[in-house]
Design a protein around this motif. Sequence first.
Motif, mmCIF file in Angstrom:
data_model
loop_
_atom_site.group_PDB
_atom_site.id
_atom_site.type_symbol
_atom_site.label_atom_id
_atom_site.label_comp_id
_atom_site.label_asym_id
_atom_site.label_seq_id
_atom_site.Cartn_x
_atom_site.Cartn_y
_atom_site.Cartn_z
ATOM 1 N N THR A 42 0.837 -1.203 0.000
ATOM 2 C CA THR A 42 0.000 0.000 0.000
ATOM 3 C C THR A 42 0.873 1.254 0.000
ATOM 4 O O THR A 42 0.610 2.193 -0.753
ATOM 5 N N ASP A 65 -7.640 -4.116 -2.078
ATOM 6 C CA ASP A 65 -7.461 -5.016 -0.941
ATOM 7 C C ASP A 65 -8.793 -5.074 -0.204
ATOM 8 O O ASP A 65 -9.133 -4.174 0.556
ATOM 9 N N ASN A 70 -6.574 0.432 3.002
ATOM 10 C CA ASN A 70 -5.979 1.486 3.824
ATOM 11 C C ASN A 70 -5.186 2.529 3.063
ATOM 12 O O ASN A 70 -4.551 3.376 3.649
ATOM 13 N N ASP A 143 -3.656 -1.519 -6.039
ATOM 14 C CA ASP A 143 -3.078 -1.997 -4.776
ATOM 15 C C ASP A 143 -3.861 -3.228 -4.324
ATOM 16 O O ASP A 143 -4.999 -3.127 -3.884
HETATM 17 MG MG LIG Z 1 -2.013 -2.999 1.901
#
Ligand SMILES: [Mg+2]
Length: 292
Positions: A42, A65, A70, A143
């Motif tokens: 990330t 994700d 995040n 991501d």
């Molecule tokens: Mg991550």
Amino acid sequence: MIDQAESLRKMVTENKEPKNEGAGGLVKIFSVVSGKGGVGKTNVSVNLAISLAQMGKRVLLMDADIGMTNADIIMGINYEYDLFDYLEGRASLDEIIYEGPEGMKMISGGAGLLEIERLDEETQKAFIDELIELGGFDVMVIDNGAGISSETLSFITFAHEVILVTTPEPTAITDAYRVLKIISFYDLKPSVKLIVNKVSSNEAGNEAFGKLHATSKEFLTVGIENCGYIFDDARVGKAIMQQKPVVLAYPNSLSSGNIKDIAAKIVDENVFIRNVSTLKQLGNRFMKIFGT
Ligand SMILES: [Mg+2]
Ligand SMILES: Nc1ncnc2c1ncn2[C@@H]1O[C@H](COP(=O)(O)OP(=O)(O)O)[C@@H](O)[C@H]1O
């Protein structure tokens, strides 16, 4: 899986004409993956996306994700809507695309990534058309969650380039090798770009890269390109505490310099030209994931 990759290739070569001439042109899609969790995917995705935006690219970051999105927290963004809300009709595509730093844009997959396979063709088409229309992106960074799930496999196939992140830890390297093994076995990509994160020295990076490179060369068909190393840097954690990406909070730190070097490397003109993709192709790639 081999059939999937083949039909994707066929679709790409059969559709050379951009569907929407005015919307831009070339889109390069990077999927950021890892074996083990917590290796820095990330952090790499967010800071790479920002660095690319600073270089003048129009960048879309997709937080894919499902368990723990995040990227938003690192950037201090509060998502109100994600892909799931769009698919359920609660938000327009425009409303699920958020403005990030330096003009980059973000979209959170959320639980929508699990819903995609159940969509009817009309909904899929609407999504693709709308995205193409909004489009104009030069670069998309995805991501992913750790390890291999069906979503990650789709995004590996979907992307032009796979960026595999590992740390020098033996467990991270073993898990990274497992990912390479799957990519190789199913012939998903001819090669993968490796980033070794949290290195204490260039030698530690060389050693980690060397191990994966040697083992893969002996046992696998997938190639590994050395994309660069990112130093273990306390500024990364400090930046996260401030909910700011490190390249903005500490632009002169060691890790920021490493990330900017990697960004410059991956937009290398030759690499772009070798992997050109039109927006129509982007649509086709989405079709492939969202298709039945
Ligand atoms: Mg991550
Ligand atoms: N280069 C680095 N130096 C120091 N800490 C780092 C570095 N890269 C990532 N981290 C830390 O590692 C942890 C996991 O990073 P994250 O990007 O969330 O990993 P992932 O997405 O792979 O699970 C975070 O606490 C982050 O601050």
